[in-house]
Design a protein around this motif. Sequence first.
Motif, short mmCIF file in Angstrom:
data_model
loop_
_atom_site.label_atom_id
_atom_site.label_comp_id
_atom_site.label_asym_id
_atom_site.label_seq_id
_atom_site.Cartn_x
_atom_site.Cartn_y
_atom_site.Cartn_z
N GLY A 11 28.58 -8.12 -45.24
CA GLY A 11 27.96 -7.95 -45.43
C GLY A 11 27.38 -9.48 -46.39
N SER A 12 25.51 -9.22 -46.27
CA SER A 12 25.39 -10.54 -46.92
C SER A 12 24.59 -10.37 -49.01
CB SER A 12 24.18 -11.37 -46.88
OG SER A 12 23.49 -11.94 -47.46
N ASP A 13 24.95 -10.89 -49.69
CA ASP A 13 24.76 -10.82 -51.30
C ASP A 13 23.59 -12.13 -51.19
OD1 ASP A 13 24.29 -9.97 -53.72
OD2 ASP A 13 26.62 -10.55 -53.83
N ALA A 18 28.77 -11.73 -54.14
CA ALA A 18 29.99 -10.83 -53.57
C ALA A 18 29.40 -11.41 -51.98
CB ALA A 18 29.93 -9.81 -53.25
N GLY A 19 30.25 -10.40 -50.81
CA GLY A 19 29.84 -10.76 -49.86
C GLY A 19 30.55 -12.43 -49.06
N THR A 42 21.60 -7.86 -47.66
CA THR A 42 21.69 -6.64 -48.86
C THR A 42 20.72 -7.47 -49.28
OG1 THR A 42 23.63 -7.45 -50.22
CG2 THR A 42 24.23 -5.42 -48.33
N GLN A 44 20.99 -8.10 -52.82
CA GLN A 44 21.07 -7.37 -53.93
C GLN A 44 21.44 -8.76 -55.17
OE1 GLN A 44 25.92 -6.14 -54.14
NE2 GLN A 44 25.44 -6.28 -52.50
N MET A 80 31.94 -6.09 -46.02
CA MET A 80 31.71 -4.85 -45.77
C MET A 80 31.16 -4.45 -44.28
SD MET A 80 27.38 -4.79 -46.88
CE MET A 80 25.84 -3.22 -45.85
N VAL A 107 36.05 -2.75 -48.11
CA VAL A 107 34.80 -2.42 -48.58
C VAL A 107 34.07 -1.14 -48.88
CG1 VAL A 107 32.48 -3.37 -49.42
CG2 VAL A 107 33.97 -4.86 -49.47
N ALA A 110 30.20 -0.29 -53.73
CA ALA A 110 29.57 -1.46 -55.28
C ALA A 110 29.82 -1.29 -56.35
CB ALA A 110 28.54 -2.35 -54.56
N LEU A 116 28.88 1.03 -49.58
CA LEU A 116 28.74 -0.10 -48.20
C LEU A 116 29.68 0.56 -46.68
CD1 LEU A 116 29.37 -2.90 -50.93
CD2 LEU A 116 27.08 -2.18 -49.90
N HIS A 208 31.74 -8.96 -60.67
CA HIS A 208 31.05 -8.71 -59.44
C HIS A 208 31.74 -9.78 -57.98
CE1 HIS A 208 27.50 -7.77 -56.41
NE2 HIS A 208 27.71 -8.51 -56.05
N GLY A 209 32.47 -8.84 -57.39
CA GLY A 209 32.29 -10.04 -56.45
C GLY A 209 34.35 -10.16 -56.63
N CYS A 212 35.94 -9.54 -52.26
CA CYS A 212 35.50 -10.17 -51.95
C CYS A 212 35.95 -11.96 -52.02
CB CYS A 212 34.40 -10.43 -51.75
SG CYS A 212 32.89 -9.59 -51.46
C1 LIG Z 1 27.80 -7.23 -48.75
C2 LIG Z 1 28.26 -6.88 -50.40
N1 LIG Z 1 30.09 -7.07 -49.85
C3 LIG Z 1 30.79 -6.64 -50.55
C4 LIG Z 1 30.42 -5.85 -52.05
C5 LIG Z 1 31.07 -5.41 -53.19
O1 LIG Z 1 32.10 -6.22 -54.08
C6 LIG Z 1 28.95 -6.18 -52.17
N2 LIG Z 1 28.83 -5.99 -53.50
N3 LIG Z 1 28.25 -6.48 -50.97
#
Ligand SMILES: Cc1ncc(CO)c(N)n1
Length: 267
Positions: A11-13, A18-19, A42, A44, A80, A107, A110, A116, A208-209, A212
Amino acid sequence: MTISKALTIAGSDSGGGAGIQADLKTFQELGAYGMSAITAVTAQNTLGVHGVYPVSIEGIVQQIDAIGEDLGTDALKTGMLFSGEVIEAVSERIHHYGWENIVVDPVMIAKGGAKLLQDEAIRALKEKLLPLTSVITPNIPEAEVLTEMKISSLDDRRKAAKQLMGMGAKAVVIKGGHADDKEVIDLFFDGTTCEELMSPRIETLHTHGTGCTFSAAITAQLANGMTMRDAVLTAKEFIRAAIEDGLGIGGGHGPTNHWAYNKRGEK
Ligand SMILES: Cc1ncc(CO)c(N)n1
Ligand SMILES: Nc1ncnc2c1ncn2[C@@H]1O[C@H](COP(=O)(O)OP(=O)(O)OP(=O)(O)O)[C@@H](O)[C@H]1O
């Protein structure tokens, strides 16, 4: 010159910690050419997940095929995946291309508590993705969900790692970030050796992350031709440096410093 290639299916953060964003930064730092198939977008930041927008199965498969039919990859990681349907489609494509060096970061939730991965997806993860997995890297709560056992002691972690191997993964790292030990112990098991990888617990809000980044570092080093054990050992150093030299940005759980590992090497 041959360049090693690494793919992230995740997934994109939007906050970049992260992600997909953490994965690509880590691949770049470790000298692997990074590619991505985005499973969900996301909205985020360091304060939390404010929205989740899944990409269609067709859109995910098309991204993977765009890579499979042209560039190929030496290693890949999943992050994710969000639903059982996505897991099934991604597993089928990995099998189709015969890709190796598959790193699965299962994952689920979060740091702020946002979901997620949907509950119904656990079965697909176990049945479809685990048999293709070179290494799975759950944190303790994720390992508890996958094994349906309570993990309190180190011995419980060893039992859980063995159970995950029995489900098809060729190696397991149960990460210790969520335990309350003074040291962070990541348990590595490859079927023969069970090793406790220890490092001092860094007192910080800015993690955070971390999961990942850790799994992306393993992926990059597998793409670079390292053995599984050496890839995991490098990832542990990479994440340790990234947490220690935190960036201190954002008002909540801030991102780690993806430059730190290489910056230290330059000194
Ligand atoms: C997109 C995404 N993937 C994984 C995590 C877990 O850290 C997150 N917070 N967001
Ligand atoms: N406070 C800390 N000090 C040192 N290392 C840490 C700390 N927190 C996490 N780590 C390391 O970071 C890696 C990820 O661990 P963790 O258990 O936090 O994963 P995670 O919960 O999957 O992360 P995420 O928040 O990305 O989902 C592991 O290698 C762990 O040892």
